[in-house]
Structures are given as C-alpha cells and as structure tokens.
Design an enzyme around this catalytic site. Structure first.
Site, PDB file in Angstrom:
ATOM      1  N   ARG A 231      38.079  46.072  34.752  1.00 12.50           N
ATOM      2  CA  ARG A 231      37.924  46.510  33.364  1.00 12.50           C
ATOM      3  C   ARG A 231      39.242  46.273  32.626  1.00 12.50           C
ATOM      4  O   ARG A 231      40.330  46.536  33.155  1.00 12.50           O
ATOM      5  CB  ARG A 231      37.553  47.997  33.291  1.00 12.50           C
ATOM      6  CG  ARG A 231      36.142  48.306  33.778  1.00 12.50           C
ATOM      7  CD  ARG A 231      35.087  47.742  32.843  1.00 12.50           C
ATOM      8  NE  ARG A 231      33.719  48.074  33.224  1.00 12.50           N
ATOM      9  CZ  ARG A 231      32.956  47.310  33.987  1.00 12.50           C
ATOM     10  NH1 ARG A 231      33.444  46.173  34.489  1.00 12.50           N
ATOM     11  NH2 ARG A 231      31.707  47.659  34.261  1.00 12.50           N
ATOM     12  N   GLU A 260      37.362  40.815  24.527  1.00 12.62           N
ATOM     13  CA  GLU A 260      35.899  40.836  24.666  1.00 12.62           C
ATOM     14  C   GLU A 260      35.254  41.718  23.602  1.00 12.62           C
ATOM     15  O   GLU A 260      34.130  41.475  23.178  1.00 12.62           O
ATOM     16  CB  GLU A 260      35.498  41.396  26.033  1.00 12.62           C
ATOM     17  CG  GLU A 260      35.792  40.486  27.180  1.00 12.62           C
ATOM     18  CD  GLU A 260      35.280  41.102  28.477  1.00 12.62           C
ATOM     19  OE1 GLU A 260      34.050  41.214  28.626  1.00 12.62           O
ATOM     20  OE2 GLU A 260      36.104  41.475  29.318  1.00 12.62           O
ATOM     21  N   HIS A 285      35.042  36.844  31.518  1.00 15.89           N
ATOM     22  CA  HIS A 285      34.177  37.797  32.217  1.00 15.89           C
ATOM     23  C   HIS A 285      33.044  37.072  32.959  1.00 15.89           C
ATOM     24  O   HIS A 285      31.867  37.356  32.762  1.00 15.89           O
ATOM     25  CB  HIS A 285      33.596  38.819  31.247  1.00 15.89           C
ATOM     26  CG  HIS A 285      33.255  40.123  31.912  1.00 15.89           C
ATOM     27  ND1 HIS A 285      33.125  41.302  31.224  1.00 15.89           N
ATOM     28  CD2 HIS A 285      33.013  40.438  33.209  1.00 15.89           C
ATOM     29  CE1 HIS A 285      32.820  42.282  32.045  1.00 15.89           C
ATOM     30  NE2 HIS A 285      32.745  41.782  33.271  1.00 15.89           N
TER      31      HIS A 285
END
Length: 324
Positions: A231, A260, A285
């Site tokens: 994360r 993101e 990602h």
C-alpha cells in the site's frame, strides 16, 4: 435475478460466468454506469481498487455483499457494512504468488539497472563505458520482510533461493512460524538497519501509515533497496524522494503510489515529476495482475457472492473491521 456491480476489469472467464447468472452492471468500459445511479438496485458489488465508503453503503438498500477482488480492505468501510448486515468478503492468497514474483522482478530490474540500460540503448550507440550500469548481487545479503502473511512467506522462500538471509518484522508472527520458514524475527528498526533489500507487505492502518518515515529511511544502509507492492501509504513519499535525491539509499521500486489516487495527466511522486526522482522504478499496481491470479481471485470473489445471495455462508468472510 440479482444485480451485480463490477467496478473494474476482471478476468473475462469470470465476467462471463457473472453475466450468465446475474444482471451485470459495469463501472468501466463503453457500457459503464456510475454506481450512484444504480445503487438502489444493486445486490452485490465486486471491487478491485475502487473505494466504497459509507455513503455508498447507506445509499444501497438491497446490497447484501461487498466482495473485494483482492486481500486488502482499506478501500471499504467495513464497519458500516457489517453494522448494516452486509457481508464483506476478501480473497486471501489468490494473487500471492504473482505479487511475490513481482517483488523480485522489481528487485532485479532495480538492482541490475535493467531499465536504464535498455533506455540508454534506445537513445545512443552501444556504450563502451558502462560504469554507470554497475549493479548489485543478491546472494549473501539480508532480505528484510515487513509483514509476514501469505505474500511475505512466499517472498522469503524465493529470497532463500537467491542465497539471501531473511529477516522479518511482524508483531503478529511467532517463533513457530519463524522456525518453519527459516527466518529471523526482529524489530522494524533493526531490520531496516541491516537489510540490503526491504520488501513491504503490511496492511495500511493508522499505525502503519508512513511507517517508512524520514527517520527510518535514515537508518537504512546506503546500498539498500526499498520495495513496496503493498500500500502506498506505508511510505512517506516526500521523505523517500529526499533520501533518493541525496543518495542515502541506493534505490526504490514501487508498485503502489499516492499518484494512483490523484488526477491529472502528469504522474508525480512525493511532489516531484516522476522523471526527476533518481533511482526510482514505478509500476502501475500490476503486481497481482497475471492471468492466473486474476482468474483465481475473480473466481473466489464470485463464488462468495453467489453463496451470500443464496443465503449461504461465504468461504472468506470479514468478521470485523480491520485493526486500527
């Protein structure tokens, strides 16, 4: 027929199965609908990275299940869902192998300067001087793993294949797990002070947010590589940019970033244009995005949706909100 909302692209085989058994609504592509416009009739939601806050839950009178197409739960207001009797499910381990392999794709690409070498050949003749492309070997170095769940354990196994010593920080891991996987349990600060490669696999909570801070980056050896496929909030990105710019660590390779969640055409990292950040390798990602992993995770999420809609218990329910 139940209505199922799928927020982002999933494996086409799973999508076909959903369409055959439910009224399928998509949050992407040419037939995309905004969730808010259909919330009143949705029975089940399958989410990848899209956020599902309390406002959406409250606006969904028929909603029975929120299925995470993945393992992380920080994008879902789990507490509100459970309070309203809505099941929340997740997919533990379905993409673990894919993510663990991507960790080493990043480590090797960064440590052996693969991207820079390729781009150099795209813009100039074959170089006679290659001193700027001297890389690092992994054998004999310490792999530091922060978070020892399914992915962390697979990373440890691969690291041993490179003849690395493996150190782990996880407050919930015990000596039996350490012995089974042949790793050394230690504190986060001790791990950061000694590891040549640090790979993050912790959940994002108020406690773990910015766990890799300026102070902790300063503890790392100058030759260290920092990898994050978990994360973005685990790292203070501005502090990481400073550490990279000043050569305090050798490099960082990340599959997640605050970019993101940001709009605009330019990708920025730590407040700087991505092209200005030295020794940083960023992928969008994709660590868990292999054909096998997408099929595994999508099938698991759809199985649990079907179970809940049929009045049965799901295989992978979330029973409480994530630890704070």
């Amino acid at each position: 027929m139940s209505t199922v909302y799928v927020s982002e692209p999933i494996h086409p085989q799973v999508l076909r199965e959903i369409a055959a058994g439910a009224d399928l609504l998509l949050g992407y592509g040419p037939t995309a609908v905004a969730y808010e416009s259909v919330a009143y009739r949705v029975d089940a939601v399958m989410l990848r990275s899209e956020r599902f806050p309390a406002a959406r839950i409250v606006a969904s009178p028929r909603l029975k299940v929120i299925a995470r197409h993945g393992a992380g739960l920080d994008t879902v207001d789990v507490a509100t869902a459970l309070e309203k009797g809505i099941a929340v499910t997740y997919c533990p381990g379905g993409n673990a192998n894919a993510v663990a392999e991507h960790v080493f794709a990043l480590v090797l690409a960064l440590g052996r300067r693969v991207v820079g070498a390729h781009l150099g050949l795209c813009s100039q003749p074959w170089p006679k001087a290659k001193q700027h492309l001297v890389g690092q070997e992994l054998g004999g170095r310490i792999m530091g793993i922060v978070g020892f769940g399914e992915i962390g354990k697979l990373v440890a196994r691969i690291a041993r294949g490179f003849s690395m010593e493996v150190w782990v920080h996880d407050p919930f891991a015990d000596a039996a797990a350490a012995d089974e996987h042949r790793v050394r349990l230690t504190s986060l600060d001790d791990l950061l002070s000694h590891a040549g490669v640090v790979s993050l696999h912790a959940p994002l909570t108020p406690i773990t947010r910015h766990m890799i801070s300026a102070e902790r980056l300063a503890r790392m050896p100058s030759h260290a590589l920092l990898i994050n496929t978990a994360r973005s909030g685990l790292i203070d990105e501005a502090a990481l940019v400073d550490a990279l710019s000043q050569g305090r660590i050798a490099g960082a390779a990340l599959d997640v970033a605050d970019a993101e969640q940001a709009g605009g055409a330019d990708v920025r990292f730590g407040g700087r244009p991505l092209s200005d950040v030295p020794n940083l390798l960023l992928t969008p990602h994709i660590a868990g995005q292999t054909d096998q992993a997408l099929l595994n995770v999508g099938s698991t999420a759809w199985h649990d949706i079907k179970s809940v809609l049929a009045g049965q218990a799901p295989r992978f329910p979330v029973r409480a909100a994530p630890r704070q």
